[in-house]
Enzyme design. Structure first.
Site, PDB file in Angstrom:
ATOM      1  N   LYS A 146       0.871  -1.680  -0.049  1.00  0.00           N
ATOM      2  CA  LYS A 146       0.059   0.201  -0.599  1.00  0.00           C
ATOM      3  C   LYS A 146       0.553   1.590   0.035  1.00  0.00           C
ATOM      4  O   LYS A 146       1.867   0.941   0.619  1.00  0.00           O
ATOM      5  CB  LYS A 146      -1.149   0.012   1.691  1.00  0.00           C
ATOM      6  CG  LYS A 146      -1.705   1.493   2.073  1.00  0.00           C
ATOM      7  CD  LYS A 146      -3.030   1.123   0.852  1.00  0.00           C
ATOM      8  CE  LYS A 146      -3.442   2.818   0.530  1.00  0.00           C
ATOM      9  NZ  LYS A 146      -4.094   2.537   1.886  1.00  0.00           N
ATOM     10  N   ASP A 310     -12.869   0.839   3.521  1.00  0.00           N
ATOM     11  CA  ASP A 310     -12.715   1.409   3.847  1.00  0.00           C
ATOM     12  C   ASP A 310     -12.586   2.301   5.258  1.00  0.00           C
ATOM     13  O   ASP A 310     -12.624   2.913   6.253  1.00  0.00           O
ATOM     14  CB  ASP A 310     -12.458   3.530   3.389  1.00  0.00           C
ATOM     15  CG  ASP A 310     -10.626   3.515   4.234  1.00  0.00           C
ATOM     16  OD1 ASP A 310     -10.101   3.022   4.920  1.00  0.00           O
ATOM     17  OD2 ASP A 310     -10.553   4.753   3.158  1.00  0.00           O
ATOM     18  N   HIS A 314     -12.254   5.435  14.907  1.00  0.00           N
ATOM     19  CA  HIS A 314     -11.412   6.209  15.816  1.00  0.00           C
ATOM     20  C   HIS A 314     -12.155   6.292  17.066  1.00  0.00           C
ATOM     21  O   HIS A 314     -13.302   5.834  17.004  1.00  0.00           O
ATOM     22  CB  HIS A 314     -11.174   7.824  15.437  1.00  0.00           C
ATOM     23  CG  HIS A 314     -10.624   7.339  13.772  1.00  0.00           C
ATOM     24  ND1 HIS A 314      -9.272   7.502  13.661  1.00  0.00           N
ATOM     25  CD2 HIS A 314     -10.577   7.944  12.312  1.00  0.00           C
ATOM     26  CE1 HIS A 314      -8.600   8.021  12.418  1.00  0.00           C
ATOM     27  NE2 HIS A 314      -9.193   7.844  11.428  1.00  0.00           N
TER      28      HIS A 314
END
Ligand code: DOR
Ligand code: ZN
Ligand code: ZN
Length: 444
Positions: A146, A310, A314
Site C-alpha cells: 500500500k 475503508d 477512531h
C-alpha cells in the site's frame, strides 16, 4: 460418507446465478452443491428456510489498528465487526503504530493477530526504505503493498519518483498488487498551506484541500506507475466522476489497473457532510451529488471492480474538535457495507450478480485468493447467509466495532447478513459472534 455440515433449503449464488440447493461442507471446504436428496449425510444440518447464500465478502480495505492503536480497534473487535457484516476475509492496512513496513513489523503484527481473529485476515505492508526488503516482506506473507501518494507512510518518500518507480517494479516481479491512496501530495500540501494562511479551519476547508484536482493528479500518477512497472495497481476509494473516468480510460488502454469505491462515496454527499459534521469526515472527502450519481451508475453498469469499506475506526473524541485540521478522518464500514448494498439491490439499482462480483469474486481475483470468492466445490467454505427481506434500522450502539458511531445512523435498511461462516464454521448468528477468537486464519 458423512460430512461435517450440511446447509439445506438455500438459494445459493453459484455458477453466476441463484440456484435452489443445499451445500455440504467438509474440512472447511465446499464438498458438494446439490439438491437435498443428493447431499451426503452429515453430523450437523442447518435449515436455511430459503435464504440466500453468497460467497463471504472479501474486504480489501480495512484498518484494524490494534497494537498501540488498540483503543480505536483491535483484531478481535474489528474481525467481530467483519463477521457481523458478512465479511469473511479482511485485508489489513499498514498505517499502524508501529507502521507495517518491513518483515519484522509484519511478523510482529501477524503474531499479535494470530489467535485473535474471528474472520480470515491477510496483510498489506507499506514500502520499506530499502528496496531489497520488499521481497523479504513478500516472503514473510504480505499479500499486497500500500502506498499513500499524499504523505509518507513507511520507509519510502512518495515524492521520490525514482524510488517509488523502483518499488513498483520490484512488486511487479513478485506478482503482488499495489493499492494506492491516490492524492497528489504536493498539490494537497499547497492547498492546505493556503487555506491555513487564510485562517480556514471549517468543515468546508477539508474538501477544498482534498480537491478533485488532487485526486485526479494522484490517480494519473498511479496509472503512470502501473504503465512503467507492470505492477497491478489498485486505486483505492475513487470518489469523483473525473477520477473514475481517468481510471476507466487507463483500463481501456489495457493498463494493469483496477478501481475501488467505498459505500461512503456511493451513498453520502457533501449534503450529508454538512448535516452530519465531522462524524462523516473521511479522506477522500464526500463529494457532490453528481459525483455520487456517477459512481452509482458506474457500479450498476459493472465498471467498478471492487467495493471495499475503508473501515477506519477512531475514538469519538478524535472525531470532535474545533479545527478541521485536528479531527481524524475515517468512517467505520464493516457492519454497514453489505446492508447498504443489499438495500441498493432491493431498490432495483444493483443486481445480485454485480454485488457478488464487486465484493467477493473480483477482490479474490485481484488479490490472488485462489481458494475463495466463489461458491464452488473445493473452494473454502467462507459464506454469508443473507435475509434480503429483513427491514431494520442502523444503530451504531449495536456495532461490534469499538467505534460506535456512523454517518449512516438511523438509515432504514432492507436486507441483512444473518449468518456468517468462516472456513466452514458458523462465526456469526443473528448479530451474535458465536465463534472463538482464532477461528479466522492468517492468509499468506
Ligand atoms: O479517512 C481516512 N482514514 N483516509 C485514509 O486514507 C486513512 C484512514 C485512516 O487510517 O484513518
Ligand atoms: Zn486512503
Ligand atoms: Zn483507508
Amino acid at each position: 460418507m458423512s460430512v461435517d455440515l450440511v446447509l439445506k433449503n438455500a438459494k445459493i449464488f453459484a455458477f453466476s446465478r441463484i440456484i435452489e440447493a443445499g451445500l455440504a461442507i467438509e474440512d472447511g471446504k465446499i464438498f458438494k452443491i446439490a439438491k437435498e436428496p443428493n447431499l451426503p449425510k452429515s453430523s450437523e444440518k442447518i435449515d436455511l428456510n430459503g435464504l440466500l447464500v453468497f460467497p463471504g465478502i472479501i474486504d480489501v480495505h480495512v484498518h484494524l489498528r490494534d497494537q498501540e492503536l488498540s483503543y480505536k480497534e483491535d483484531f478481535l473487535s474489528g474481525t467481530s465487526a467483519a463477521a457481523n457484516g458478512g465479511v469473511t476475509l479482511v485485508v489489513d492496512m499498514p498505517n499502524n503504530k508501529p507502521t507495517t513496513m518491513d518483515s519484522a513489523t509484519l511478523r510482529e503484527r501477524m503474531n499479535i493477530a494470530s489467535g485473535k481473529t474471528i474472520v480470515n485476515i491477510a496483510f498489506y505492508s507499506a514500502f520499506p526504505a530499502d528496496i531489497g526488503e520488499i521481497k523479504r516482506i513478500a516472503d514473510e506473507g504480505a499479500r499486497a503493498f500500500k502506498i499513500f501518494l499524499s504523505h509518507k507512510v513507511g520507509g519510502l518518500d512518495p515524492n521520490d519518483d525514482v524510488a517509488v518507480t523502483e518499488a513498483f517494479m520490484e512488486t511487479s516481479k513478485l506478482n503482488l498488487p499495489v493499492s494506492v491512496h491516490a492524492e497528489d501530495g504536493m498539490l494537497l500540501q499547497e492547498n492546505i498551506r493556503k487555506l491555513r494562511l487564510n485562517k480556514r479551519d471549517d468543515l468546508d476547508a477539508y474538501p477544498e484541500a482534498h480537491s478533485q484536482e488532487v485526486e485526479v493528479k494522484g490517480i494519473s500518477r498511479a496509472i503512470n506507475l502501473a504503465g512503467k512497472s507492470g505492477a497491478h495497481t489498485h486505486v483505492c476509494h475513487v470518489s469523483t466522476a473525473e477520477g473514475l473516468k481517468t481510471v476507466l480510460n487507463a483500463k481501456k488502454d489495457g493498463l494493469p489497473v483496477s478501481c475501488e469505491v467505498t459505500p461512503n462515496h456511493l451513498f453520502l454527499s457533501v449534503r450529508h457532510a454538512s448535516k452530519i459534521g465531522s462524524i462523516a469526515l473521511t479522506n477522500p472527502p464526500l463529494r457532490s451529488q453528481s459525483d455520487v450519481s456517477y459512481l452509482q451508475s458506474a457500479l450498476e453498469k459493472g465498471l467498478i471492480d471492487v467495493v471495499a469499506s475503508d473501515h477506519a475506526p477512531h475514538a469519538l473524541k478524535e472525531k470532535e474538535g474545533s479545527s478541521i485540521w485536528d479531527i481524524s478522518a475515517g468512517i467505520v464500514g464493516l457492519e454497514t457495507m453489505l446492508p447498504l448494498l443489499l438495500t441498493h439491490v432491493n431498490r432495483g439499482y444493483l443486481s445480485v450478480s454485480t454485488l457478488v462480483k464487486v465484493m467477493a469474486e473480483k477482490p479474490a481475483e485481484i488479490f490472488g485468493f485462489k481458494d475463495r470468492g466463489y461458491i464452488k466445490e473445493d473452494k473454502c467454505a467462507d459464506l454469508v447467509v443473507v435475509d434480503l427481506k429483513k427491514e431494520w434500522v442502523i444503530n451504531p450502539s449495536e456495532f461490534h466495532s469499538k467505534a460506535k458511531f456512523s454517518p449512516f445512523e438511523g438509515w432504514r435498511m432492507k436486507g441483512k447478513p444473518v449468518k456468517t461462516f468462516v472456513n466452514g464454521l458458523l462465526v456469526m448468528d443473528d448479530g451474535e459472534i458465536v465463534a472463538k477468537p482464532g477461528t479466522g486464519r492468517i492468509i499468506m
